[in-house]
Design an enzyme around this catalytic site. Structure first.
Site: not given
Length: 176
Positions: A70, A84
């Protein structure tokens, strides 16, 4: 999965690890169980797949592993993404180290760090969770083309969208 691969083909040319779980809430609002789930899916899932398939890949002296991370693995610059981002930072560190470990075996390791992709992942956000505006979302078909290019060229690392890199850098520099 590894047993099925061994039974049917006994080799692996490309392994793409693309599992992802993300809850965007302040870290204090994420339960210990949810924290573990982030790492189980985003880091350990990749680790276990690689570990299971390396015995097939190493004797080939060839192959490519592409881990999908990501953009938050580079820039955790928005509130509510800390948990996250931490799991994706772990994946980034693992990918970088693994690349060096597997180089003598002719196995490449790449890491794609996309921004928000327009997939059902976004539709599953709970009420109150941060959602990306539509104009910031990458289309899955465009990301798939990048994945194909990364595999063909055995690229080490790529962040998408590229225009966002200076934005994130400036944001972290000035903390706005």
């Amino acid at each position: 999965m590894a047993a099925l691969v061994r039974k049917n083909s006994n080799h692996v040319d490309v392994l793409i690890n693309s599992a992802g779980l993300g809850r965007y809430r302040p870290s204090e609002m994420i339960s210990n169980q949810e924290m573990r789930q982030h790492f189980e899916v985003n880091f350990y899932g990749t680790y276990y797949c690689i570990k299971a398939l390396l015995p097939l890949m190493k004797p080939q002296n060839a192959g490519y592993i592409l881990n999908i991370g990501s953009i938050f693995a580079k820039y955790a610059s928005f509130p509510e993404v800390s948990v996250y981002a931490a799991s994706k930072f772990a994946l980034r560190g693992f990918s970088d180290g693994l690349r060096r470990e597997l180089k003598p075996y002719g196995i490449g390791v790449g890491l794609l760090m996309p921004g928000v992709v327009n997939t059902p992942f976004q539709d599953k956000k709970a009420a109150g969770e941060r959602k990306a505006p539509a104009f910031l979302m990458l289309e899955a078909s465009d990301v798939a083309k990048v994945i194909e290019t990364m595999i063909q060229r055995q690229k080490k690392s790529l962040t998408l969208p590229r225009w966002a890199i200076p934005f994130f850098w400036l944001r972290s520099l000035f903390e706005w």
